[in-house]
Design a protein around this motif. Structure first.
Motif, short mmCIF file in Angstrom:
data_model
loop_
_atom_site.label_atom_id
_atom_site.label_comp_id
_atom_site.label_asym_id
_atom_site.label_seq_id
_atom_site.Cartn_x
_atom_site.Cartn_y
_atom_site.Cartn_z
N ASN A 144 10.65 11.38 -14.50
CA ASN A 144 11.13 12.45 -15.39
C ASN A 144 10.34 13.75 -15.25
OD1 ASN A 144 13.25 11.20 -16.85
ND2 ASN A 144 11.77 10.09 -18.12
N LYS A 155 22.95 16.24 -17.11
CA LYS A 155 22.29 17.39 -16.47
C LYS A 155 21.29 18.03 -17.43
CE LYS A 155 24.85 21.17 -15.46
NZ LYS A 155 25.82 21.95 -14.65
N ALA A 187 11.06 27.13 -13.87
CA ALA A 187 10.24 26.20 -14.64
C ALA A 187 9.04 25.73 -13.85
CB ALA A 187 11.07 25.00 -15.09
N SER A 188 9.20 25.66 -12.51
CA SER A 188 8.13 25.09 -11.70
C SER A 188 6.93 26.04 -11.58
CB SER A 188 8.64 24.69 -10.32
OG SER A 188 8.93 25.83 -9.55
N LEU A 214 19.17 29.24 -2.12
CA LEU A 214 17.80 29.11 -2.65
C LEU A 214 16.86 28.43 -1.66
CD1 LEU A 214 18.17 28.00 -6.38
CD2 LEU A 214 17.30 30.18 -5.55
N ASN A 263 18.52 10.22 -13.77
CA ASN A 263 18.78 11.63 -14.03
C ASN A 263 19.61 12.27 -12.90
OD1 ASN A 263 17.24 11.26 -16.30
ND2 ASN A 263 15.42 12.32 -15.52
N ASP A 264 20.07 13.47 -13.18
CA ASP A 264 20.91 14.24 -12.25
C ASP A 264 20.12 14.60 -10.98
OD1 ASP A 264 22.27 16.33 -10.95
OD2 ASP A 264 22.97 17.21 -12.82
N HIS A 300 13.83 16.96 -19.59
CA HIS A 300 12.69 16.16 -19.12
C HIS A 300 11.82 16.98 -18.16
CE1 HIS A 300 13.15 12.15 -20.72
NE2 HIS A 300 14.41 12.06 -20.36
N LEU A 301 12.42 17.53 -17.14
CA LEU A 301 11.65 18.23 -16.09
C LEU A 301 10.84 19.38 -16.66
CD1 LEU A 301 14.07 18.60 -13.04
CD2 LEU A 301 11.99 17.22 -13.16
N THR A 302 11.38 20.06 -17.66
CA THR A 302 10.71 21.24 -18.20
C THR A 302 9.86 20.90 -19.42
OG1 THR A 302 12.58 21.74 -19.66
CG2 THR A 302 12.63 22.72 -17.46
N SER A 319 18.25 15.82 -18.02
CA SER A 319 17.38 15.86 -16.83
C SER A 319 16.51 17.11 -16.85
CB SER A 319 18.24 15.85 -15.55
OG SER A 319 19.10 14.73 -15.54
N LEU A 320 17.12 18.24 -17.17
CA LEU A 320 16.35 19.49 -17.20
C LEU A 320 15.38 19.51 -18.38
CD1 LEU A 320 19.15 22.07 -16.28
CD2 LEU A 320 17.20 21.40 -14.86
N ARG A 340 11.94 22.58 -22.51
CA ARG A 340 12.08 24.03 -22.56
C ARG A 340 13.53 24.50 -22.36
NH1 ARG A 340 8.46 26.72 -18.47
NH2 ARG A 340 8.02 24.76 -17.38
N GLN A 361 7.28 17.08 -7.03
CA GLN A 361 6.53 18.05 -6.22
C GLN A 361 5.55 17.33 -5.29
OE1 GLN A 361 4.95 20.43 -9.44
NE2 GLN A 361 6.40 22.09 -9.05
N MET A 394 8.17 16.96 -13.36
CA MET A 394 8.19 17.88 -12.23
C MET A 394 7.14 17.47 -11.19
SD MET A 394 9.51 21.41 -12.55
CE MET A 394 8.77 22.07 -14.01
N THR A 451 20.88 26.11 -11.18
CA THR A 451 20.04 25.88 -10.01
C THR A 451 18.73 26.66 -10.06
OG1 THR A 451 21.17 27.65 -8.77
CG2 THR A 451 22.04 25.42 -8.53
N ILE A 452 18.69 27.76 -10.80
CA ILE A 452 17.45 28.55 -10.82
C ILE A 452 16.51 28.14 -11.95
CG2 ILE A 452 18.31 30.55 -9.54
CD1 ILE A 452 18.85 31.94 -12.21
N PRO A 510 15.11 25.08 -12.60
CA PRO A 510 13.93 24.35 -12.10
C PRO A 510 13.00 25.23 -11.28
CG PRO A 510 15.96 23.11 -11.68
CD PRO A 510 16.37 24.48 -12.13
N VAL A 511 13.57 26.22 -10.60
CA VAL A 511 12.75 27.15 -9.81
C VAL A 511 11.80 27.91 -10.72
CG1 VAL A 511 12.84 29.25 -8.40
CG2 VAL A 511 14.50 27.39 -7.99
#
Lengths: 448, 448
Positions: B35, A119, A94-95, B126, B84-85, A125-127, A122-123, A130, B41, B37, A88-89, A91-92
């Motif tokens: 995909n 999961k 990474a953002s 969070l 995605n998740d 992609h979002l990062t 997904s992460l 990373r 946002q 961030m 859970t932390i 994406p926090v």
């Protein structure tokens, strides 16, 4: 001559006071704020300012309840409990960062490969690529009880399960969607070419699955694979699958022996031994002068909680250390295992041992001025053959801030730490040429 | 006289084009950027600017493969695949907002209650209490195959499993840690008082667990509970557990019947029927004038993909609609079920039906100027007895931006939508007095 550069990860966990027990009591410690978004955002920004390669997030999904047969001591000292979900932390953090990477612990028994693979994709992609995954094959008995098992699986079985789990997730990440499957063809109304998406049909001993992966290929496909096993089975697993290995040990010589064994394992699996990036755990206390660093360590130690340290050690070793007399010497302790642990640690009494463990856990601590720290880290690398360090914190965030402000510039001046981030994914930042697994890594063989 | 205010959630999913099939082809659509961030946002900021109460994140964890017996049509049209998740984007959206809340779909078969409860508590911490959980009891057959089952569990069994799952997560969230267990007592070195932390010992038909919850109590403890089941078992489940219910239906009269049944169920479980906040799904197309809104709908429809709409509908109904002739009329269709669906929808041919479903899915669409939209929504609320709407999008982000910029101000002027956020947690923002479950909700009974 160019000197070999070291990789640096922060060693952390989504909890209060990870390796150091009781340091949440220190007036400047903020780790009790781990429940908040701001705590992790600030930490991520500091790590990126210091060009840290990554943050390694440990996880236990269980409590330390061997000491005294209950979680009471761990609860009192906040020994890795309470503890929140590490995913859970990510994406926090990474953002608020662009380059900091994440090695996140995911325990194989907890999630079916189908949803776990999703999961991670997904992460990734979002990062923008990373993500790393620290593959954990088991858990504490207390965690096994959390999912309805009386005891965790036997050690060897766990590794058999893990090898099969890897087959399934490789197939989902690497094989299910071909590169170029996603066309986004607005004119012809074809988002994905179904001929390039493949069902994974796996009917094994432990897992069964007949499905396509739910995500389109992410930048790295398979995340950077971390592992931390130290048993022969664990080292063989690392030799086959891991790209980064995280090892413990009291000194550089111990690290050197583990490093040699791991590189041999990588070679035995047909891989280039240098493709295994090996990180040693270490706690660094840096201050403007050597003396101030020593004073800082003494100050920190005055906040340590011995009971918390012994609760942690009881969980690690499976020995209930609650019945030891604090003043007992090596000779007075009955258990051979505890005797040898005390002796390996060079402690005169149980109390000394606990006090020592309360700051930095079982790993080594080095103290000193920025110059001294740079000397010690450089020498440690030379003796051990490590590729880098996993830096455990003491008092948060000053532990990280001081390393960034004091130690990093000296390491950079000496040319043993980078002056800027490498572009690209986590895998590329670690020196691999491609964002994705390459042969002879077994995961690469799944890709079409 | 104060008019009843409506609640508004955005209805979304971590995928391309959620309810509307093919609108990713529209030149102004950005949903193919799901995909990234930035996509989430920006959306979160827009929703918070519009004072949206929440974003409801659907999830299916499987693919629509009934149509033609394969996922090919769904893949071509991007009908909820790739996907995605949903949990990974919550921290991303939470990190750029202060008030927007999250109703996230979590499927019971996918995660043991022990680790699922931890994930939710972590997110509730969070986000400072902005989490809701949409309880899903089952999944598509394709998703069952993803976790090694040949078929999903029978419908009734699924609800039995779900009721027991709720017992376990209530115990973890409400009972394991007392209020005041966490002392953070630096002077005495007691972080948590172990006497106020309780082991949950559950040995049931479907779940077994003997463990303490891993997280300290979060602001809401139990997240706001969403449910969307429409069968009798589903409505009984909602009557007992849900605080928010999300319902489908073609018109306000259909909604009214579901609302009545749900409130009866709540009453049967000893609850105040008004404590159930009921949201109806609806697609809104707003433009400066009625005529422009109609033109916009026609423009959107020209990008719809009929095959994608039928793939979605095949998955929902379990009927393979791939063999229908597009030009077939009601009379020419052989299946009674399809006949009645066509008739309920008022479509002359299969093609009409598919074209209609391609924008907005099976739910109603309303179009018009801001005034017209406000009239229609107000009337819809009055007839249906709904508490609010779950707004499906068409073209992203313009669909959301235009609602925020054009419709929200008119709803606010009329006093049927709030002018500022209520302080506090999601539960408080929904009009409940306390951040935590209160009697007679069954979850509250677990708290000590």
């Amino acid at each position: 001559m160019m000197r070999k550069k070291m990789y640096l990860c922060a060693f952390d966990m989504n909890c209060v006071g990870h390796q150091s027990q009781g340091l949440w009591r220190h007036p400047r410690d903020h780790s009790a704020e781990f429940n908040t978004m701001k705590y992790w955002q600030d930490l991520a920004r500091t790590l990126e300012r210091g060009l840290f390669d990554g943050i390694f997030l440990a996880d236990v999904t269980g409590v330390y309840d061997v000491f005294g047969g209950s979680p009471d001591a761990a609860l009192r000292a906040a020994t890795q409990v309470p503890t929140n979900d590490p995913f859970t932390i990510v994406p926090v953090m990474a953002s608020v960062t662009d380059n900091l990477c994440f090695g996140v612990t995911g325990s194989i028994p907890y999630e079916p490969p189908y949803s776990f693979a999703r999961k991670i994709s997904s992460l990734d992609h979002l990062t923008s690529g990373r993500i790393g995954w620290n593959i954990v094959t088991g858990y504490l008995d207390s965690a096994a009880k959390g999912i309805g098992q009386d005891k965790k699986d036997a050690h060897d079985t766990r590794y058999d399960i893990a090898h099969e789990y890897m087959q399934v997730v490789y197939a989902l990440w690497e094989q299910s969607w071909e590169d170029g499957a996603v066309l986004r063809d607005r004119a012809n109304g074809i988002f994905t070419d179904p001929n390039r998406v493949h069902r994974i049909d796996h009917d094994g001993k432990y897992f069964k699955l007949d499905a396509i992966h739910l995500c389109e290929p992410s930048p790295q496909r398979t995340p950077v694979l971390f592992q931390a096993g130290t048993s022969p089975k664990g080292q063989a697993f690392a030799g086959k699958h891991a790209e980064c290995v995280f090892i413990g040990g009291h000194n550089a010589e111990q690290h050197a022996r583990s490093v040699a064994r791991l590189r041999t394992q990588a070679k035995a699996h047909g891989r280039d031994p240098s493709d295994l990036k090996i990180f040693g755990a270490i706690t660094v206390i840096v201050a403007p002068t050597d003396r101030q660093a020593e004073e800082k360590l003494a100050d920190y130690k005055s906040y340590g909680l011995n009971e918390g340290a012994l609760a942690l050690l009881s969980g690690w070793t499976g020995m209930d250390l609650s019945e030891l007399e604090m003043d007992a010497t090596i000779e007075q302790v009955e258990s051979d295992a505890v005797q040898s642990a005390l002796s390996a640690h060079g402690s005169a009494t149980v109390r000394d041992w606990a006090e020592d463990l309360a700051v930095g856990g079982a790993g080594p601590i080095i103290t000193g001025s920025p110059e001294t720290i740079a000397n010690k880290l450089e020498q440690w690398l030379a003796v051990s053959g490590l590729d880098g360090f996993n830096l455990a914190y003491t008092v948060m965030p000053e532990s990280v801030e001081e390393f960034v402000d004091l130690a990093i510039p000296v390491l950079q001046e000496r040319g043993v730490f980078k002056g800027s981030y490498q572009a690209g994914t986590f895998r590329e930042k670690l020196g691999f040429k491609e964002p994705r697994l390459q042969a002879p890594h077994p995961g690469a063989g799944y890709r079409r």
